[in-house]
Design an enzyme around this catalytic site. Sequence first.
Site, PDB file in Angstrom:
ATOM      1  N   CYS A   1      13.290   6.077  -7.574  1.00  0.00           N
ATOM      2  CA  CYS A   1      13.428   5.106  -8.668  1.00  0.00           C
ATOM      3  C   CYS A   1      14.527   5.356  -9.689  1.00  0.00           C
ATOM      4  CB  CYS A   1      12.098   4.952  -9.366  1.00  0.00           C
ATOM      5  SG  CYS A   1      10.897   4.172  -8.272  1.00  0.00           S
TER       6      CYS A   1
ATOM      7  N   ARG B   1      16.772  25.356  -9.083  1.00  0.00           N
ATOM      8  CA  ARG B   1      15.637  24.849  -9.867  1.00  0.00           C
ATOM      9  C   ARG B   1      15.202  25.792 -10.980  1.00  0.00           C
ATOM     10  NH1 ARG B   1      14.073  19.522  -9.364  1.00  0.00           N
ATOM     11  NH2 ARG B   1      14.407  18.804  -7.246  1.00  0.00           N
TER      12      ARG B   1
ATOM     13  N   ALA C   1       0.849  -1.201   0.000  1.00  0.00           N
ATOM     14  CA  ALA C   1       0.000   0.000   0.000  1.00  0.00           C
ATOM     15  C   ALA C   1       0.878   1.241   0.000  1.00  0.00           C
ATOM     16  CB  ALA C   1      -0.924  -0.008   1.217  1.00  0.00           C
TER      17      ALA C   1
END
Length: 466
Positions: free
Chosen positions: A277, A444, A13
């Site tokens: 990831c 950024r 979850a």
Amino acid sequence: MTTQVKKICCLGAGYVGGPTCAVIAYKCHDIDVTIVDLNESRIAAWNSDHLPIYEPGLDKIVFERRGKNLFFTTQVEQSVLEADLIFVSVNTPTKKSGLGAGFAADLAYVESATRQIADVAKSSKIVVEKSTVPCRTAESMRTILEANSNENIRFDILSNPEFLAEGTAINDLLNPDRVLIGGLQTPEGMKAQQALVEVYAHWVPTDRIITTNLWSSELSKLAANALLAQRISSINALSAICEATGADIDEVAYACGRDTRIGPKFLKASVGFGGSCFQKDILNLVYLSEQLNLPEVAAYWKQVVDLNEYQKKRFVSHVIKTLFNTITNKKIAIFGFAFKKDTGDTRESAAITLCKDFIQENAKVRIYDPKVTTEQIFLDLSEPGVVDNTKQLKNRVTIAKSAYEASEDADAIVIATEWDEFKELDYQKIYDQMHKPAFIFDGRLILDAEKLRNIGFRVHTIGRAE
Ligand code: NAD
Ligand code: UGA
């Protein structure tokens, strides 16, 4: 005839299992979806008013379907028993020790979830690999499951990698560019594949649902992340050239991106990519290439991660050099700690590396992030290899409740995350309360440097010469 999926169970979850299966429940009222996790507090949060992850649009979907056809539980056995399709959406972190440490994916959670299914199942199941895994993991899952099947129970394995990005997960799930479903190209494998196609076809146009063989599907997930990260490392490599030449990285990205073969997306230079990831999946690809005796291929992809590390170090060195070669006891306000805007996730966030390096140089950092909790920041900074000395951590790090509070008496501001609110701040007010000269390092490229210079700031922006 295709199998009709009526009950889905999702093991895990987390950031993927939660939103993905909540959207399935939202779009498929005829399917019962149960999301299971071993982590009791995570499940309790999914069942509460404060969901365990921040994701725009997620609350509405969960609150609308929870208790109707969407359930969160820790009861793995019951949920597996009842389901006809099971997503395995557990974590696959980089291995910390043993064979392939630092590169290979740790498949222990995938294997234990697979064994749980094998132990509990009393009827046939379609088992769907949702986690990102090395190419041919489905083979190991199939071996475990088949060793436990009999004439009454068969297991079909599918690969259905997830392409959502955090911060935009709900939109990505509601309007995916594509859904990828890999299966064994046998009559049974293709029947299982079709059953999952029909679940997604509730809301995804069928021309966006791609079916492939299992191994193409598994590899496509690693490949897509590697290609995306490669674009960022490419633009970040160019940002270093811009700073040295007077070219402007946003202008270069725009000019290149207007070529339809290149495209405009994912060309924003930054202080380095983060997230759970990209690095993990590229290292996984590097490991896979090495295992396949393809050292040149491994080196090629490894460079994407190396460049990302270089970008973070380059940024830190620039800050130190600009602050007169010492930041000892200087106050640095860190704007943003999440790995990108619109998420509270901090995994592999560039901000962690920046803070670590600033603390090592004996600076004082005051961090503000609109969505990351104080506990999470301290947890991240006290991870092994970050700030090992607890006393140093307590002395050097404070958390602020606003950007204004973070920048009080600061020598410099570092923009680490591109939160929209940082564009709207009253920078005159901020300037007035800072030490002078007051520096801003925009990691950024979100601020109007000219406007800030007019206030009096010394502005340094990634990918632009001063
Ligand atoms: P996560 O850590 O947020 O969630 C994984 C959950 O699985 C954890 O809550 C853990 O307790 C649970 N779990 C582990 N073993 C279990 C078991 N046997 N039974 C039940 N629950 C179990 O991870 P995540 O970010 O959701 O990522 C999951 C997978 O999806 C990874 O392989 C990741 O690479 C991939 N992925 C992630 C993203 C993303 O944006 N985070 C996007 C695409 C793919
Ligand atoms: C990424 C992919 O975009 C998803 O498709 C994939 O499913 C997911 O990884 C995954 O497998 O986990 P995510 O990491 O959530 O999604 O977020 P991204 O938007 O890709 O951003 C990753 C990092 O790259 C962030 O730190 C972001 O700030 C940075 N980034 C992104 C840039 O520096 N420049 C860009 O142009 C884009």
